[in-house]
Scaffold this active site. Sequence first.
Site, PDB file in Angstrom:
ATOM      1  N   ASN A 193      41.584  42.218  42.274  1.00 16.57           N
ATOM      2  CA  ASN A 193      41.182  42.297  40.654  1.00 16.57           C
ATOM      3  C   ASN A 193      40.260  42.620  40.717  1.00 16.57           C
ATOM      4  O   ASN A 193      39.335  41.568  41.353  1.00 16.57           O
ATOM      5  CB  ASN A 193      42.277  41.403  39.696  1.00 16.57           C
ATOM      6  N   LEU A 194      39.299  41.915  39.667  1.00 18.14           N
ATOM      7  CA  LEU A 194      37.514  41.838  39.160  1.00 18.14           C
ATOM      8  C   LEU A 194      37.479  41.066  39.886  1.00 18.14           C
ATOM      9  O   LEU A 194      36.338  40.757  40.633  1.00 18.14           O
ATOM     10  CB  LEU A 194      37.318  42.070  37.762  1.00 18.14           C
ATOM     11  N   ALA A 195      38.396  39.291  39.189  1.00 24.98           N
ATOM     12  CA  ALA A 195      37.992  38.104  39.830  1.00 24.98           C
ATOM     13  C   ALA A 195      37.570  38.116  41.607  1.00 24.98           C
ATOM     14  O   ALA A 195      37.548  37.435  42.220  1.00 24.98           O
ATOM     15  CB  ALA A 195      38.759  36.889  39.249  1.00 24.98           C
ATOM     16  N   GLU A 196      38.523  38.729  41.906  1.00 18.90           N
ATOM     17  CA  GLU A 196      38.523  38.722  43.453  1.00 18.90           C
ATOM     18  C   GLU A 196      37.673  39.828  43.346  1.00 18.90           C
ATOM     19  O   GLU A 196      37.192  39.283  44.936  1.00 18.90           O
ATOM     20  CB  GLU A 196      39.950  39.417  43.703  1.00 18.90           C
TER      21      GLU A 196
ATOM     22  N   ASP B 286      52.009  43.599  41.603  1.00 21.55           N
ATOM     23  CA  ASP B 286      52.737  44.655  42.125  1.00 21.55           C
ATOM     24  C   ASP B 286      53.118  45.672  41.523  1.00 21.55           C
ATOM     25  O   ASP B 286      53.316  46.848  42.358  1.00 21.55           O
ATOM     26  CB  ASP B 286      53.782  43.566  42.578  1.00 21.55           C
TER      27      ASP B 286
END
Length: 477
Positions: A195-198, A264
């Site tokens: 995701n963007l944060a990761e 998921d």
Amino acid sequence: MKITLPPFDQARVLVAGDLMLDRYWHGGTDRISPEAPVPVVHVRDIEQRPGGAGNVALNVAALGGQPELVGITGQDEAANELASLLENAGVACHFRRQPGAATITKLRVISRHQQLIRLDFEDGFPGAHARDLLPQYRPLLAGCGAVVLSDYAKGALRDPRPLIEAAREAGVPVLADPKGRDFSIYRGATLITPNLAEFEAVVGRCADEDTLVRRGEALARECGIEALLVTRGEDGMSLVRPGEAPVHLAARAREVFDVTGAGDTVIATLATGLATGLALPQAMALANLAAGIVVGKLGTATVSVAELRRALQEQEQSGRGVLTEPELLHAVADARAHGERIVMTNGCFDLLHAGHVAYLEQARSRGDRLIVAVNDDASVRRLKGEGRPINPVQQRMAVLAGLASVDWVVPFSEDTPARVIGAVLPDVLVKGGDYQPEAIAGHDAVVAHGGRVEILDFLDGCSTSAMIERMQSAPDT
């Protein structure tokens, strides 16, 4: 190519990763405890669902695929409950049950659709390593169309490279939902889905899409990963592949209710699509639709084929009809991002007749979306003379927009549609009659952009001018 639902029932997907059991206690609350400033929840319903890699496998099964699930659990009742839930949903379970360990369990207390607290029951799996899964994992690779590694940093996928190498040796694409800041542990993967944060935790903040693409390409090369799909919440998702044009898709959610498990659903839909033979951008488009559906549900949830089919139908219908030029350009960009071919034609269409209808159906068959550019009233008057058009432009466009073959109608005011064609740059530009392609307005711009120009035949015996003459010569009644 237009996105259609593939034969999901032919997709066999191997899912490996961290397994957990999600428990939900639902109840009402209308008072504060006298013991502490906390709400008192009267529990009325208890629900259990597979989480982690189990939810990925459940999503594959919900689409009609054939999931094989490998992971680590304890030797306890929670593992039995997890296996029962999964097997009843059509998931083949291959658990490595570790003595003395507890199956990871997460308990959520919910009231009035709000999560009040989450309690985690987990001690981890000391000494666990991804290679420990190879005895269950390797025999299942034969016949699988895709592998998903669902990493929640709980130990099952500690150093997943042996699993990636085994899959690549078997010729099976590997998709990984990563955890942590070291993406190099997924070296050799076909695709990872941070995701963007990761993603930004690894590459730094990305102020715009160009920065995201540039840093994503560099990261993919550095880590030996073929592609990254960055999920960006309300901003949609971006597919980055070194050496290829990026693909950005807008989010499709109408209402965000709960993002639990959305990642998921994305990776499960991607893998199931790829396992049927879909190209990555097409599988991405389906995953984007599935994400928009699942965030409208509470907790870890799945998406059915019927829900995807309905979302596809709604997507196809959305934005159809008469558009302004800026609206049209936005719709075209979105359609192209979904792999659709754009066809364009133009005309006055003053009195619509059977010849027009047949011609537009022919034009639509050349691609996935048909644009009709329509001369406005002043333009028709300059071309046809006083007394024309018979019908004003808004009425002409409304009639065209009602045809099943026509997706978008846009007006233009110039004598020729060359400017608007140059703005759209369709994949196929069509015109009816006995023209030479080189004489068609917009020909040079379309061909220079890699498109083609095609001349279609008109239906014999159908003519707007002839219709007007017949009406003018008809006796008064």
